[in-house]
Scaffold this active site. Structure first.
Site, PDB file in Angstrom:
ATOM      1  N   THR A  78      39.070  51.360  33.158  1.00 16.51           N
ATOM      2  CA  THR A  78      39.190  50.991  34.665  1.00 16.51           C
ATOM      3  C   THR A  78      40.421  51.676  35.331  1.00 16.51           C
ATOM      4  O   THR A  78      41.534  51.955  34.872  1.00 16.51           O
ATOM      5  CB  THR A  78      39.510  49.337  34.837  1.00 16.51           C
ATOM      6  OG1 THR A  78      39.695  49.304  36.434  1.00 16.51           O
ATOM      7  CG2 THR A  78      40.664  48.851  34.083  1.00 16.51           C
ATOM      8  N   ASN A 125      39.596  37.644  25.254  1.00 19.19           N
ATOM      9  CA  ASN A 125      38.435  38.455  25.346  1.00 19.19           C
ATOM     10  C   ASN A 125      38.274  40.072  24.866  1.00 19.19           C
ATOM     11  O   ASN A 125      37.376  40.656  24.408  1.00 19.19           O
ATOM     12  CB  ASN A 125      37.700  38.099  26.495  1.00 19.19           C
ATOM     13  CG  ASN A 125      36.025  38.315  26.629  1.00 19.19           C
ATOM     14  OD1 ASN A 125      35.512  38.405  25.578  1.00 19.19           O
ATOM     15  ND2 ASN A 125      35.665  38.282  27.615  1.00 19.19           N
ATOM     16  N   TYR A 148      44.233  42.158  33.778  1.00 20.66           N
ATOM     17  CA  TYR A 148      42.824  42.729  33.258  1.00 20.66           C
ATOM     18  C   TYR A 148      43.091  44.364  33.271  1.00 20.66           C
ATOM     19  O   TYR A 148      42.827  44.759  32.239  1.00 20.66           O
ATOM     20  CB  TYR A 148      41.919  42.900  34.649  1.00 20.66           C
ATOM     21  CG  TYR A 148      40.728  43.733  34.755  1.00 20.66           C
ATOM     22  CD1 TYR A 148      40.083  43.697  33.589  1.00 20.66           C
ATOM     23  CD2 TYR A 148      40.644  44.809  35.544  1.00 20.66           C
ATOM     24  CE1 TYR A 148      38.693  44.441  33.645  1.00 20.66           C
ATOM     25  CE2 TYR A 148      39.458  45.759  35.566  1.00 20.66           C
ATOM     26  CZ  TYR A 148      38.848  45.482  34.451  1.00 20.66           C
ATOM     27  OH  TYR A 148      37.613  46.350  34.324  1.00 20.66           O
TER      28      TYR A 148
HETATM   29  N1  UFG Z   1      37.928  41.911  49.118  1.00 23.84           N
HETATM   30  C1  UFG Z   1      38.085  41.431  50.071  1.00 23.84           C
HETATM   31  N2  UFG Z   1      37.097  40.301  50.315  1.00 23.84           N
HETATM   32  C2  UFG Z   1      36.531  39.888  49.378  1.00 23.84           C
HETATM   33  C3  UFG Z   1      36.366  40.606  48.118  1.00 23.84           C
HETATM   34  C4  UFG Z   1      37.207  41.714  48.199  1.00 23.84           C
HETATM   35  O1  UFG Z   1      38.796  41.763  51.410  1.00 23.84           O
HETATM   36  O2  UFG Z   1      35.624  38.712  49.767  1.00 23.84           O
HETATM   37  C5  UFG Z   1      38.634  43.503  49.108  1.00 23.84           C
HETATM   38  C6  UFG Z   1      39.683  43.408  47.783  1.00 23.84           C
HETATM   39  O3  UFG Z   1      40.858  42.938  48.260  1.00 23.84           O
HETATM   40  C7  UFG Z   1      39.821  44.550  47.470  1.00 23.84           C
HETATM   41  C8  UFG Z   1      38.197  45.408  47.887  1.00 23.84           C
HETATM   42  O4  UFG Z   1      37.703  44.481  48.672  1.00 23.84           O
HETATM   43  O5  UFG Z   1      40.687  45.631  48.384  1.00 23.84           O
HETATM   44  C9  UFG Z   1      37.491  45.517  46.605  1.00 23.84           C
HETATM   45  O6  UFG Z   1      37.573  44.271  45.956  1.00 23.84           O
HETATM   46  P1  UFG Z   1      36.493  43.886  44.732  1.00 23.84           P
HETATM   47  O7  UFG Z   1      36.665  42.693  44.285  1.00 23.84           O
HETATM   48  O8  UFG Z   1      35.194  44.395  45.249  1.00 23.84           O
HETATM   49  O9  UFG Z   1      36.870  44.986  43.495  1.00 23.84           O
HETATM   50  P2  UFG Z   1      38.192  45.322  43.141  1.00 23.84           P
HETATM   51  O10 UFG Z   1      38.868  46.504  43.602  1.00 23.84           O
HETATM   52  O11 UFG Z   1      39.139  44.170  43.001  1.00 23.84           O
HETATM   53  O12 UFG Z   1      37.994  45.549  41.673  1.00 23.84           O
HETATM   54  C10 UFG Z   1      37.039  46.572  40.909  1.00 23.84           C
HETATM   55  C11 UFG Z   1      36.467  45.953  39.749  1.00 23.84           C
HETATM   56  C12 UFG Z   1      37.755  46.118  38.551  1.00 23.84           C
HETATM   57  C13 UFG Z   1      38.380  47.468  38.665  1.00 23.84           C
HETATM   58  C14 UFG Z   1      38.466  47.842  40.106  1.00 23.84           C
HETATM   59  C15 UFG Z   1      38.984  49.248  40.124  1.00 23.84           C
HETATM   60  O13 UFG Z   1      36.102  44.669  39.748  1.00 23.84           O
HETATM   61  O14 UFG Z   1      37.136  45.861  37.273  1.00 23.84           O
HETATM   62  O15 UFG Z   1      37.331  47.821  41.153  1.00 23.84           O
HETATM   63  O16 UFG Z   1      39.266  49.840  41.448  1.00 23.84           O
HETATM   64  F1  UFG Z   1      39.261  47.464  37.983  1.00 23.84           F
END
Ligand code: UFG
Length: 330
Positions: free
Chosen positions: A117, A92, A141
């Site tokens: 990102t 994708n 990703y």
């Molecule tokens: N988290 C939890 N519980 C949950 C969901 C998330 O503890 O139910 C934590 C994750 O472990 C992480 C933080 O919350 O530490 C943020 O998680 P998100 O899933 O909200 O976001 P990510 O940091 O994984 O990713 C986001 C975007 C990506 C991007 C990234 C860059 O989804 O596309 O930010 O920082 F690359």
């Protein structure tokens, strides 16, 4: 002449479409609606449903609309999902972008703003992270977004096109009016999950790991309000319109917030208690990601106005409270 927004029915893309329309740009959206929502797209924007991996689809859009610049969002964008299904991310994100650039080259479109990102940095050695920090993605990703950044570099060099890659940290929040917001099927993002728990749609929030080497053991992220992100995109387009050279810019609020702190801010904004459980670490998650956004502030004169965790959570709450089923029941 018009601006094409691929993935303009998605969370961030739809906020940029809304801003472009308010600023008077003729805006054309191309989205396959796999994860996006037709109802998230501004009603006066031209909308084409289709997949950017199809040259026929892209050529029909580019032939019909005189496109002078592109915002490229269309992609799969979940770190966790990419760990489980890497090939789909290559398909994708990399093939989609390759197909888009091929079509842009054929139609001589030479300005592109790319949705990249912070995941391109992986586990950074020092914080805040500058654009010249080592690039070492910890997930497919991040790896696929980095591959596209490199492709853009060589495409621009060979074709005379120019691009801005915007490396977002954690996009969050919603349009202040509460009429647009985040709506993912099988939500995985922290803030919507907390707010769904506050609405009683989930029993609890799992914290993925409380044994990280951080101030309270939970992961630290840099949350940036989606409306501040939208503003940065517009400034990046204007920068290219003014003849700016290709560049890569971080977009973040430059403040590290832990998972526990986000939960506390959400409890304050909603005035509700949220049940929390501690779960194992999520594969692919770096302990800390905080941006240095100095370069964007200097080059684009970007000044994030809405990026405090309180404001982000309040605006997200306006959306979730008024749209508990997202765009589905509109
Ligand atoms: N988290 C939890 N519980 C949950 C969901 C998330 O503890 O139910 C934590 C994750 O472990 C992480 C933080 O919350 O530490 C943020 O998680 P998100 O899933 O909200 O976001 P990510 O940091 O994984 O990713 C986001 C975007 C990506 C991007 C990234 C860059 O989804 O596309 O930010 O920082 F690359």
């Amino acid at each position: 002449m018009a601006i094409l927004v691929t993935g303009g029915a998605g969370y961030i893309g739809s906020h940029i479409v809304d801003l472009l329309m308010r600023k008077g740009y003729k805006t054309v959206v191309a989205d396959n609606l796999t994860t996006g929502h037709r109802k998230a797209v501004h009603p006066k924007a031209a909308f084409y449903e289709g997949d950017i991996r199809s040259q026929d689809f892209l050529n029909s859009v580019l032939c019909r609309e005189g496109i002078e610049g592109v915002f490229h969002f269309a992609a799969s964008s979940l770190v966790g999902e990419s760990m489980k299904d890497p090939l789909n991310y290559y398909n994708n994100n990399v093939l989609g972008s390759l197909s888009l650039l091929k079509a842009l080259e054929a139609h001589k479109v030479k300005k592109l703003v790319f949705s990249s990102t912070a995941a391109v940095y992986g586990e950074a050695k020092s914080q805040p992270i500058r654009e010249d920090a080592p690039l070492s993605p910890a997930s497919p990703y991040g790896e696929t977004k980095l591959a596209v950044e490199r492709m853009l570099h060589w495409w621009a060099q060979a074709s005379g096109a120019r691009f801005v890659s915007l490396r977002y940290f954690n996009a969050a929040g919603a349009k202040a009016s509460g009429e647009m917001g985040e709506d993912h099927q099988n939500e995985t993002h922290l803030i919507p999950i907390i707010l769904q728990a506050a609405l009683g749609k989930r029993e609890s929030v799992s914290i993925f790991g409380d044994d990280y080497p951080t101030k309270d053991g939970t992961c630290i992220r840099d949350y940036i309000h989606v409306e501040d992100l939208a503003e940065a995109h517009l400034l990046a387009l204007r920068y290219l319109e003014d003849g700016g050279e290709s560049t890569v810019l971080n977009l973040g609020g430059s403040k590290g917030i832990s998972v526990k702190e986000v939960i506390e801010a959400a409890e304050e904004a909603t005035n509700k208690y949220v049940n929390v459980t501690i779960a194992p670490r999520r594969p692919g998650d770096p302990a800390e990601l905080v941006a240095s956004s100095e370069k964007a502030r200097l080059m684009l004169n970007w000044k994030p106005q809405k990026t405090s965790i309180r404001q982000i959570v309040e605006d997200a709450w306006s959306w979730h409270r008024s749209h508990p089923d997202g765009y589905h029941k509109l």
